[in-house]
Design a protein around this motif. Structure first.
Motif, short mmCIF file in Angstrom:
data_model
loop_
_atom_site.label_atom_id
_atom_site.label_comp_id
_atom_site.label_asym_id
_atom_site.label_seq_id
_atom_site.Cartn_x
_atom_site.Cartn_y
_atom_site.Cartn_z
N GLY A 174 0.81 -1.21 0.00
CA GLY A 174 0.00 0.00 0.00
C GLY A 174 0.84 1.26 0.00
O GLY A 174 2.06 1.22 -0.20
N SER A 175 0.18 2.37 0.24
CA SER A 175 0.87 3.66 0.24
C SER A 175 1.92 3.74 1.34
O SER A 175 3.03 4.19 1.10
CB SER A 175 -0.14 4.79 0.43
N TRP A 176 1.55 3.31 2.54
CA TRP A 176 2.44 3.48 3.69
C TRP A 176 3.07 2.19 4.19
O TRP A 176 4.11 2.22 4.82
CB TRP A 176 1.70 4.16 4.85
N THR A 177 2.42 1.06 3.94
CA THR A 177 2.93 -0.19 4.51
C THR A 177 2.94 -1.32 3.49
O THR A 177 2.27 -1.27 2.46
CB THR A 177 2.07 -0.66 5.71
N ILE A 178 3.72 -2.34 3.86
CA ILE A 178 3.71 -3.61 3.15
C ILE A 178 3.27 -4.64 4.19
O ILE A 178 3.92 -4.78 5.23
CB ILE A 178 5.11 -3.97 2.61
N ASP A 179 2.15 -5.27 3.95
CA ASP A 179 1.61 -6.26 4.89
C ASP A 179 1.78 -7.65 4.29
O ASP A 179 1.36 -7.91 3.16
CB ASP A 179 0.14 -5.98 5.17
N ILE A 180 2.39 -8.53 5.08
CA ILE A 180 2.64 -9.91 4.65
C ILE A 180 1.79 -10.83 5.52
O ILE A 180 1.89 -10.80 6.75
CB ILE A 180 4.14 -10.25 4.79
N MET A 181 0.92 -11.62 4.86
CA MET A 181 0.01 -12.49 5.60
C MET A 181 -0.02 -13.88 4.97
O MET A 181 -0.43 -14.04 3.82
CB MET A 181 -1.40 -11.91 5.58
N PRO A 182 0.41 -14.88 5.73
CA PRO A 182 0.27 -16.25 5.21
C PRO A 182 -1.16 -16.75 5.36
O PRO A 182 -1.84 -16.46 6.36
CB PRO A 182 1.23 -17.05 6.08
N VAL A 183 -1.61 -17.48 4.36
CA VAL A 183 -2.91 -18.14 4.42
C VAL A 183 -2.59 -19.64 4.39
O VAL A 183 -2.03 -20.14 3.43
CB VAL A 183 -3.80 -17.74 3.23
N ILE A 184 -2.93 -20.31 5.49
CA ILE A 184 -2.62 -21.74 5.62
C ILE A 184 -3.92 -22.52 5.70
O ILE A 184 -4.78 -22.21 6.53
CB ILE A 184 -1.72 -21.99 6.85
N ASN A 185 -4.05 -23.50 4.83
CA ASN A 185 -5.28 -24.30 4.75
C ASN A 185 -6.52 -23.41 4.64
O ASN A 185 -7.50 -23.58 5.35
CB ASN A 185 -5.39 -25.26 5.93
N LYS A 186 -6.40 -22.41 3.78
CA LYS A 186 -7.49 -21.50 3.45
C LYS A 186 -7.93 -20.60 4.60
O LYS A 186 -9.04 -20.07 4.61
CB LYS A 186 -8.67 -22.26 2.85
N SER A 187 -7.03 -20.40 5.58
CA SER A 187 -7.34 -19.55 6.72
C SER A 187 -6.14 -18.63 7.00
O SER A 187 -5.02 -19.11 7.13
CB SER A 187 -7.63 -20.42 7.94
N PRO A 188 -6.38 -17.32 7.11
CA PRO A 188 -5.27 -16.40 7.41
C PRO A 188 -4.64 -16.73 8.76
O PRO A 188 -5.33 -17.00 9.73
CB PRO A 188 -5.94 -15.02 7.46
N ASP A 189 -3.31 -16.74 8.80
CA ASP A 189 -2.57 -17.02 10.03
C ASP A 189 -2.10 -15.68 10.61
O ASP A 189 -1.01 -15.20 10.29
CB ASP A 189 -1.39 -17.94 9.75
N GLU A 190 -2.95 -15.10 11.46
CA GLU A 190 -2.66 -13.78 12.03
C GLU A 190 -1.40 -13.77 12.89
O GLU A 190 -0.75 -12.74 13.03
CB GLU A 190 -3.86 -13.28 12.84
N SER A 191 -1.02 -14.90 13.46
CA SER A 191 0.16 -14.94 14.33
C SER A 191 1.45 -14.71 13.54
O SER A 191 2.47 -14.34 14.12
CB SER A 191 0.23 -16.28 15.06
N LYS A 192 1.40 -14.91 12.23
CA LYS A 192 2.60 -14.73 11.41
C LYS A 192 2.50 -13.52 10.48
O LYS A 192 3.34 -13.34 9.60
CB LYS A 192 2.85 -15.99 10.61
N CYS A 193 1.49 -12.68 10.69
CA CYS A 193 1.35 -11.46 9.88
C CYS A 193 2.44 -10.46 10.27
O CYS A 193 2.80 -10.34 11.43
CB CYS A 193 -0.02 -10.83 10.10
N VAL A 194 2.93 -9.75 9.26
CA VAL A 194 3.98 -8.76 9.47
C VAL A 194 3.61 -7.49 8.72
O VAL A 194 3.11 -7.56 7.59
CB VAL A 194 5.33 -9.28 8.93
N THR A 195 3.85 -6.34 9.34
CA THR A 195 3.67 -5.06 8.68
C THR A 195 5.01 -4.34 8.63
O THR A 195 5.67 -4.19 9.65
CB THR A 195 2.63 -4.19 9.42
#
Length: 162
Positions: A17-38
């Protein structure tokens, strides 16, 4: 949001995006919020870097709308010296995005990666990794649609509980 059911067992969503890069793994069709990084280094930091280099090397800035146009289409009719600086800075930005993905333990050649957000077109136009595991959602309204779907689902479940 609507693409998650079609994703591989493990897919990495990279929202630039404009201000951030957000990295989010989706494991078995479900977002893994514990491994999200901004990462606070979005496209605006790239545009600022471009103008810093233009001033440093050529003693002049380039209008942000022109930079955005080059990011979208990969070409321009502006002065060649300015274009060369802009292109080099955008390629440097793209390399930094790839390096960040690697730093967080993802393999650029084997992990399915979907670039989304305004920066997806930048990655597509200026990226050096043209692998079959990398795809691009160029719809800049995709996030808004996803949040709308989540809100609608939340409202429906709230109504069922009432």
């Amino acid at each position: 949001m609507d693409k998650i059911p079609t994703m591989a067992k493990k897919t990495l969503i990279v929202d630039i995006g404009s201000w951030t890069i957000d990295i989010m793994p989706v494991i078995n069709k479900s977002p893994d919020e514990s491994k999200c990084v901004t990462i606070p280094k979005g496209l605006i930091t790239c545009m600022r870097s471009i103008n810093e280099q233009c001033v440093r090397q050529l003693n002049g800035e380039v209008d942000e709308s022109e930079i955005q146009n080059i990011m979208r289409y990969g070409r321009s009719d502006i002065d060649d010296e300015y274009f060369a600086i802009i292109k080099a800075e955008i390629e440097d930005f793209v390399d930094k995005v790839y390096n960040s993905i690697r730093e967080f333990g993802y393999n650029l050649k084997t992990t399915p990666i979907v670039f989304v957000g305004g920066g997806a077109v930048v990655m597509k136009n200026f990226g050096s990794h043209d692998a079959k595991n990398i795809s691009y959602n160029l719809d800049v309204k995709a996030n808004a649609r996803g949040y709308e779907q989540l809100a609608t689902m939340g409202l429906k479940s709230t109504r069922r509980l009432s």
